[in-house]
Design a protein around this motif. Structure first.
Motif, PDB file in Angstrom:
ATOM      1  N   GLY A   1      10.262  26.716  10.563  1.00 17.37           N
ATOM      2  CA  GLY A   1       9.075  26.415   9.779  1.00 17.37           C
ATOM      3  C   GLY A   1       8.144  27.605   9.730  1.00 17.37           C
ATOM      4  N   MET A   2       7.055  27.456   8.958  1.00 16.65           N
ATOM      5  CA  MET A   2       6.121  28.566   8.823  1.00 16.65           C
ATOM      6  C   MET A   2       4.756  28.098   8.351  1.00 16.65           C
ATOM      7  N   TRP A   3       3.781  28.961   8.617  1.00  9.60           N
ATOM      8  CA  TRP A   3       2.436  28.827   8.070  1.00  9.60           C
ATOM      9  C   TRP A   3       2.103  30.119   7.335  1.00  9.60           C
ATOM     10  N   LEU A   4       1.376  30.025   6.245  1.00 15.22           N
ATOM     11  CA  LEU A   4       0.735  31.188   5.645  1.00 15.22           C
ATOM     12  C   LEU A   4      -0.706  31.178   6.126  1.00 15.22           C
ATOM     13  N   TRP A   5      -1.331  32.335   6.189  1.00 15.31           N
ATOM     14  CA  TRP A   5      -2.722  32.405   6.627  1.00 15.31           C
ATOM     15  C   TRP A   5      -3.436  33.495   5.829  1.00 15.31           C
ATOM     16  N   ALA A   6      -4.754  33.422   5.782  1.00 11.68           N
ATOM     17  CA  ALA A   6      -5.546  34.440   5.084  1.00 11.68           C
ATOM     18  C   ALA A   6      -6.952  34.484   5.653  1.00 11.68           C
ATOM     19  N   VAL A   7      -7.504  35.676   5.638  1.00  7.79           N
ATOM     20  CA  VAL A   7      -8.923  35.902   5.916  1.00  7.79           C
ATOM     21  C   VAL A   7      -9.414  36.742   4.735  1.00  7.79           C
ATOM     22  N   PRO A   8      -9.764  36.071   3.627  1.00  4.54           N
ATOM     23  CA  PRO A   8     -10.125  36.808   2.413  1.00  4.54           C
ATOM     24  C   PRO A   8     -11.262  37.807   2.604  1.00  4.54           C
ATOM     25  N   SER A   9     -12.252  37.458   3.394  1.00  2.00           N
ATOM     26  CA  SER A   9     -13.387  38.368   3.590  1.00  2.00           C
ATOM     27  C   SER A   9     -12.982  39.673   4.259  1.00  2.00           C
ATOM     28  N   ALA A  10     -11.858  39.662   4.972  1.00  4.52           N
ATOM     29  CA  ALA A  10     -11.364  40.873   5.637  1.00  4.52           C
ATOM     30  C   ALA A  10     -10.180  41.484   4.877  1.00  4.52           C
ATOM     31  N   ARG A  11      -9.864  40.927   3.680  1.00  5.73           N
ATOM     32  CA  ARG A  11      -8.749  41.401   2.858  1.00  5.73           C
ATOM     33  C   ARG A  11      -7.413  41.289   3.590  1.00  5.73           C
ATOM     34  N   ARG A  12      -7.255  40.263   4.450  1.00  5.87           N
ATOM     35  CA  ARG A  12      -6.047  40.108   5.266  1.00  5.87           C
ATOM     36  C   ARG A  12      -5.328  38.816   4.917  1.00  5.87           C
ATOM     37  N   CYS A  13      -4.001  38.875   5.011  1.00  9.02           N
ATOM     38  CA  CYS A  13      -3.184  37.683   4.832  1.00  9.02           C
ATOM     39  C   CYS A  13      -1.839  37.926   5.488  1.00  9.02           C
ATOM     40  N   GLY A  14      -1.083  36.867   5.668  1.00 10.08           N
ATOM     41  CA  GLY A  14       0.226  37.025   6.291  1.00 10.08           C
ATOM     42  C   GLY A  14       0.884  35.684   6.538  1.00 10.08           C
ATOM     43  N   ALA A  15       1.851  35.710   7.433  1.00 11.00           N
ATOM     44  CA  ALA A  15       2.629  34.516   7.737  1.00 11.00           C
ATOM     45  C   ALA A  15       2.986  34.480   9.209  1.00 11.00           C
ATOM     46  N   VAL A  16       3.199  33.270   9.691  1.00  5.79           N
ATOM     47  CA  VAL A  16       3.760  33.026  11.011  1.00  5.79           C
ATOM     48  C   VAL A  16       5.011  32.197  10.745  1.00  5.79           C
ATOM     49  N   SER A  17       6.174  32.769  11.032  1.00  2.14           N
ATOM     50  CA  SER A  17       7.423  32.060  10.763  1.00  2.14           C
ATOM     51  C   SER A  17       8.208  31.878  12.056  1.00  2.14           C
ATOM     52  N   VAL A  18       8.883  30.737  12.148  1.00  7.46           N
ATOM     53  CA  VAL A  18       9.618  30.362  13.357  1.00  7.46           C
ATOM     54  C   VAL A  18      11.093  30.245  12.996  1.00  7.46           C
ATOM     55  N   TRP A  19      11.938  30.883  13.823  1.00  7.51           N
ATOM     56  CA  TRP A  19      13.372  30.993  13.555  1.00  7.51           C
ATOM     57  C   TRP A  19      14.184  30.624  14.795  1.00  7.51           C
ATOM     58  N   THR A  20      15.394  30.129  14.566  1.00  6.01           N
ATOM     59  CA  THR A  20      16.296  29.871  15.693  1.00  6.01           C
ATOM     60  C   THR A  20      17.150  31.080  16.019  1.00  6.01           C
ATOM     61  N   GLY A  21      17.126  32.112  15.168  1.00  3.40           N
ATOM     62  CA  GLY A  21      17.929  33.304  15.451  1.00  3.40           C
ATOM     63  C   GLY A  21      17.515  34.504  14.622  1.00  3.40           C
ATOM     64  N   ARG A  22      17.912  35.665  15.080  1.00  6.09           N
ATOM     65  CA  ARG A  22      17.578  36.929  14.398  1.00  6.09           C
ATOM     66  C   ARG A  22      18.254  37.063  13.040  1.00  6.09           C
ATOM     67  N   ARG A  23      19.435  36.485  12.903  1.00  2.00           N
ATOM     68  CA  ARG A  23      20.153  36.582  11.638  1.00  2.00           C
ATOM     69  C   ARG A  23      19.349  35.958  10.504  1.00  2.00           C
ATOM     70  N   GLY A  24      18.790  34.786  10.728  1.00  2.00           N
ATOM     71  CA  GLY A  24      17.992  34.117   9.701  1.00  2.00           C
ATOM     72  C   GLY A  24      16.781  34.930   9.295  1.00  2.00           C
ATOM     73  N   LEU A  25      16.099  35.486  10.286  1.00  2.00           N
ATOM     74  CA  LEU A  25      14.942  36.331   9.992  1.00  2.00           C
ATOM     75  C   LEU A  25      15.365  37.564   9.207  1.00  2.00           C
ATOM     76  N   ALA A  26      16.453  38.196   9.601  1.00  4.33           N
ATOM     77  CA  ALA A  26      16.936  39.394   8.899  1.00  4.33           C
ATOM     78  C   ALA A  26      17.332  39.061   7.462  1.00  4.33           C
ATOM     79  N   GLU A  27      17.971  37.913   7.250  1.00  2.00           N
ATOM     80  CA  GLU A  27      18.346  37.518   5.892  1.00  2.00           C
ATOM     81  C   GLU A  27      17.112  37.267   5.031  1.00  2.00           C
ATOM     82  N   PHE A  28      16.072  36.690   5.614  1.00  2.00           N
ATOM     83  CA  PHE A  28      14.825  36.474   4.882  1.00  2.00           C
ATOM     84  C   PHE A  28      14.199  37.809   4.459  1.00  2.00           C
ATOM     85  N   VAL A  29      14.146  38.738   5.386  1.00  2.00           N
ATOM     86  CA  VAL A  29      13.550  40.045   5.096  1.00  2.00           C
ATOM     87  C   VAL A  29      14.301  40.741   3.957  1.00  2.00           C
ATOM     88  N   ARG A  30      15.597  40.494   3.847  1.00  2.00           N
ATOM     89  CA  ARG A  30      16.414  41.124   2.798  1.00  2.00           C
ATOM     90  C   ARG A  30      16.444  40.347   1.485  1.00  2.00           C
TER      91      ARG A  30
END
Length: 147
Positions: free
Chosen positions: A73-102
């Motif tokens: 699962g994952m959350w997106l997050w933002a702090v607009p006043s600081a021009r920042r945003c991103g994600a927190v993602s949870v994975w059961t393995g490195r392969r899944g994360l690597a496939e997402f990045v690609r």
């Protein structure tokens, strides 16, 4: 900090009814046992003008989440006043994360915005972790400036 709701992935089914809609708004109630990887990303845009485009693309990419192997699962997050945003993602393995990045959609976003700000990330590892613990650790890392 603004946060999206928890978006479960297919590996989130390991949580059974705990990940069902109507659960805790800020995350997945309960615990998932076993090794987990948590990716925390933090993009700081050089300008406010880039934020709406980044947000739209992030939300569009989020729609793919239920199809991603090893995604808990994952959350997106933002702090607009600081021009920042991103994600927190949870994975059961490195392969899944690597496939997402690609994923082509992810590569396009990174290529388009790489020169428009600063990105930093960290991978945290857990054994027996609950969503509230993950969120607290991710927010602490974001507040610390990654130190």
């Amino acid at each position: 900090m603004l946060r999206s709701g928890w978006r479960p992935g297919p590996a989130g089914a390991l949580l059974g009814d705990l990940a069902a809609p109507g659960g805790v708004r800020d995350g997945v109630p309960g615990r998932l046992n076993g090794p987990l990887l948590v990716s925390v990303t933090d993009f700081t845009s050089d300008t406010y003008r880039a934020l709406p485009g980044i947000a739209r693309r992030g939300l569009r990419l989020r729609r793919r989440w239920p199809e991603l192997d090893q995604a808990v699962g994952m959350w997106l997050w933002a702090v607009p006043s600081a021009r920042r945003c991103g994600a927190v993602s949870v994975w059961t393995g490195r392969r899944g994360l690597a496939e997402f990045v690609r994923l082509p959609e992810h590569v396009v976003i990174m290529d388009e915005y790489r020169g428009r700000g600063t990105i930093r990330s960290v991978i945290l590892e857990y054994e027996n972790v609950d969503a509230a613990h993950i969120r607290r650790d991710a927010e602490a890392w974001l507040r610390s400036g990654g130190r």
